[in-house]
Motif scaffolding. Sequence first.
Motif, PDB file in Angstrom:
ATOM      1  N   ALA A 129      76.594   9.445  27.850  1.00 30.93           N
ATOM      2  CA  ALA A 129      76.461   9.997  28.884  1.00 30.93           C
ATOM      3  C   ALA A 129      75.974  11.478  28.493  1.00 30.93           C
ATOM      4  N   ALA A 130      74.663  12.000  28.961  1.00 34.31           N
ATOM      5  CA  ALA A 130      74.017  13.246  28.782  1.00 34.31           C
ATOM      6  C   ALA A 130      73.297  13.508  29.930  1.00 34.31           C
ATOM      7  N   GLN A 131      73.831  14.809  30.656  1.00 33.77           N
ATOM      8  CA  GLN A 131      73.383  15.096  31.813  1.00 33.77           C
ATOM      9  C   GLN A 131      73.116  16.725  32.027  1.00 33.77           C
ATOM     10  N   LEU A 132      72.323  16.923  32.907  1.00 31.69           N
ATOM     11  CA  LEU A 132      72.092  18.597  33.039  1.00 31.69           C
ATOM     12  C   LEU A 132      72.397  18.559  34.589  1.00 31.69           C
ATOM     13  N   SER A 133      73.169  20.074  34.636  1.00 27.13           N
ATOM     14  CA  SER A 133      73.418  20.279  36.368  1.00 27.13           C
ATOM     15  C   SER A 133      72.052  20.392  36.861  1.00 27.13           C
ATOM     16  N   PRO A 134      72.035  20.491  38.332  1.00 28.01           N
ATOM     17  CA  PRO A 134      70.563  20.783  39.011  1.00 28.01           C
ATOM     18  C   PRO A 134      70.116  21.800  38.741  1.00 28.01           C
ATOM     19  N   ASP A 135      71.155  22.843  38.568  1.00 29.44           N
ATOM     20  CA  ASP A 135      70.737  24.559  38.307  1.00 29.44           C
ATOM     21  C   ASP A 135      70.275  24.564  36.957  1.00 29.44           C
ATOM     22  N   ASP A 171      67.242  13.384  30.665  1.00 27.07           N
ATOM     23  CA  ASP A 171      67.471  14.035  32.062  1.00 27.07           C
ATOM     24  C   ASP A 171      66.885  15.180  32.367  1.00 27.07           C
ATOM     25  N   PHE A 172      66.385  15.468  33.422  1.00 30.20           N
ATOM     26  CA  PHE A 172      65.646  16.570  33.915  1.00 30.20           C
ATOM     27  C   PHE A 172      66.604  17.617  34.662  1.00 30.20           C
ATOM     28  N   SER A 173      66.346  18.797  34.797  1.00 29.99           N
ATOM     29  CA  SER A 173      67.209  19.627  35.602  1.00 29.99           C
ATOM     30  C   SER A 173      66.231  19.657  36.786  1.00 29.99           C
ATOM     31  N   ALA A 174      67.017  20.285  38.096  1.00 30.80           N
ATOM     32  CA  ALA A 174      66.088  20.148  39.225  1.00 30.80           C
ATOM     33  C   ALA A 174      64.792  20.701  39.634  1.00 30.80           C
ATOM     34  N   VAL A 181      62.884   5.371  31.510  1.00 31.68           N
ATOM     35  CA  VAL A 181      61.630   5.972  32.028  1.00 31.68           C
ATOM     36  C   VAL A 181      62.038   6.808  33.142  1.00 31.68           C
ATOM     37  N   LYS A 182      61.815   8.125  33.592  1.00 31.78           N
ATOM     38  CA  LYS A 182      62.416   8.866  34.438  1.00 31.78           C
ATOM     39  C   LYS A 182      61.222   9.710  34.891  1.00 31.78           C
ATOM     40  N   PHE A 183      61.110  10.249  36.353  1.00 30.21           N
ATOM     41  CA  PHE A 183      60.204  11.104  36.993  1.00 30.21           C
ATOM     42  C   PHE A 183      60.913  12.308  36.960  1.00 30.21           C
ATOM     43  N   SER A 184      60.187  13.367  36.850  1.00 28.35           N
ATOM     44  CA  SER A 184      60.597  14.779  36.951  1.00 28.35           C
ATOM     45  C   SER A 184      60.763  14.729  38.624  1.00 28.35           C
ATOM     46  N   SER A 233      62.621  21.093  37.155  1.00 17.80           N
ATOM     47  CA  SER A 233      61.994  20.248  36.211  1.00 17.80           C
ATOM     48  C   SER A 233      61.616  21.075  35.053  1.00 17.80           C
ATOM     49  N   ARG A 234      62.221  22.248  34.580  1.00 23.40           N
ATOM     50  CA  ARG A 234      61.922  22.773  33.622  1.00 23.40           C
ATOM     51  C   ARG A 234      62.581  22.463  32.174  1.00 23.40           C
ATOM     52  N   TRP A 235      63.785  21.902  32.401  1.00 22.28           N
ATOM     53  CA  TRP A 235      64.544  21.613  31.317  1.00 22.28           C
ATOM     54  C   TRP A 235      64.765  20.146  31.140  1.00 22.28           C
ATOM     55  N   LEU A 236      64.729  19.470  29.721  1.00 25.54           N
ATOM     56  CA  LEU A 236      64.860  18.350  29.839  1.00 25.54           C
ATOM     57  C   LEU A 236      66.181  17.828  28.429  1.00 25.54           C
ATOM     58  N   LEU A 237      67.169  17.311  28.958  1.00 24.61           N
ATOM     59  CA  LEU A 237      68.222  17.027  28.181  1.00 24.61           C
ATOM     60  C   LEU A 237      67.881  15.424  27.522  1.00 24.61           C
TER      61      LEU A 237
END
Length: 565
Positions: free
Chosen positions: A333-339, A285-288, A239-242, A290-294
Amino acid sequence: MPDLAPARSGPLCDDKDEDQLDRWLAGKPIERKVPPLTRRLQRWSQENWGAVTCFLIAMLGVSGIAAHAMQNSVVAQRQLADERAAHATTREQAEQRDEQLRLLVDSAQIKARALGKQLDQARLESRRDLSLRLADEATRLEQAAPQRSLMLAAESVQIARDSRHFPAAGAVQVLFDQLQDQSRLRASGHSDVVRSIAFSGDGTMWASGGDDNRAILHSFDGRRTSIPLEAHWSRVSQVKFSPDSRKLATASFDATICLWDVRSSEVAQSPVVLSGHDERVLSIDFSADSRWLLSSAQAAPGSPSEILLWDLQAKGHPQVTQTLGQHFGRVHAAQLSPDGRWAFTASADGFVQLWRLNPKSGDRMTVAMRAQHGLTDRVCFSPDSSQLVTVSEGSNGECVIRRWQLGEMIRPETIATLKIAPLAADVDFKNENVVIGGQRGELKVVNWNLRTITPVVGHEQRIQLVRFLPDGALASVDQQGLVRRTLLGGKDEMALGVKLPQVTGQIEAAAISADGQWVAVTNEKREVMIRQLDPTILMGVAFDRLQSLSGDVEVIASQPSEERR
């Protein structure tokens, strides 16, 4: 009669006059010649010998006067030079005296400041000793006199805080024990093991997901009861919040992702289901912004793992903009950068991939780098997305920490290699620190600028969670529920370790809020405990609690401050 004419000492005419006579007798012209100057002067002096005598006497007088004046001038100059030399000597002596006086004043000021520091240090040490004595007394009286113990513990924490010392662990433990109702221990609402806990960024909500195929949304302010979110038919893995705290994403083994509008009064009735995966969804994982989700899913036998990039602001419904493959094994591991311009993926096949968003091709991403770095579980992007740190486990069980510079040229460098199995990790980019937690309670902080490795002791069980807090402290939770809050100070780090008293058994999941004020743990008995992590908050709660006591209480601590009364 005597002859008064002066006698001539020579002939009547000299040879030159005879030559002139011979020339006249010979009929030649006579040359008229001017007598020599000396003869003329001699003749003039003979004729005016009185005037010459007066002139010589006058000259002698003037010469004497001039000589006397010159002598007086030389004497005056000598006296002036002597006076100037004496004045210079006096001034030099005065400057030396002034310099000596300044040195004495500076030395006195330095000694006064040193003495003041010693006095301040002595006061702080005495306050520290008082805080420790109060903490010891609070621990001793915890069972016999709970109210007095609570008062002493609160005063001990207050004194330590005022004297710029870290509170004594015994006093904070008493606060934790005596204020058990602040821990919010409750049944989680799940009928099976809780696997994931998350806090919202605004600090108003938290959520949990478990093996009972449900996620539950909880509120901190108590304005609404816990809301079960039931849309999955298999285990909820994460579970993860935007980042904007508007949506909650739940990933499940049923190969779907659900987006819940937590601001809606009918949050449980309107999930947006993302069904682009074919296998179990393991991480999101969300982007900073909140538009993108990986999202990543477990690989099917013989096929690459599914890693999807979702555009949550697409018209009509969130859409998959890119499928990232080429991993043959479970994605760790699968993560987006903040931008949102970089994505990092790592798999059990030992390969890591760095993906770069290509503006020329819309929202599609291209592989920027692929390398074999071993099992990589932990990935942290910097807030400005200019670098990332990865933690990998090598074939021999060693931990390899790498730092990546992101740009046109990608340059990963090895920061350190540790003999520890990395089970938990976090990065503090501001202070250039990386912390690694191991199987037997090991905690090591690596500074990549100073090239130092600092061990943090206190845990003896498997590290479940480590987090750098906003105030620079390090929070850690082990598998037995021991929470430590450590102020990193080089060799003299100051640590606070407390055992969460209500949670028994092994910890299954743990989380810390973004502001570092709350810690949540859940155990194998499906119990969840949420409580404050900062002892100063508990200190305020203790003073407020003691205000409401009725009857006489014997106080042996100092008076609380006005703001605590």
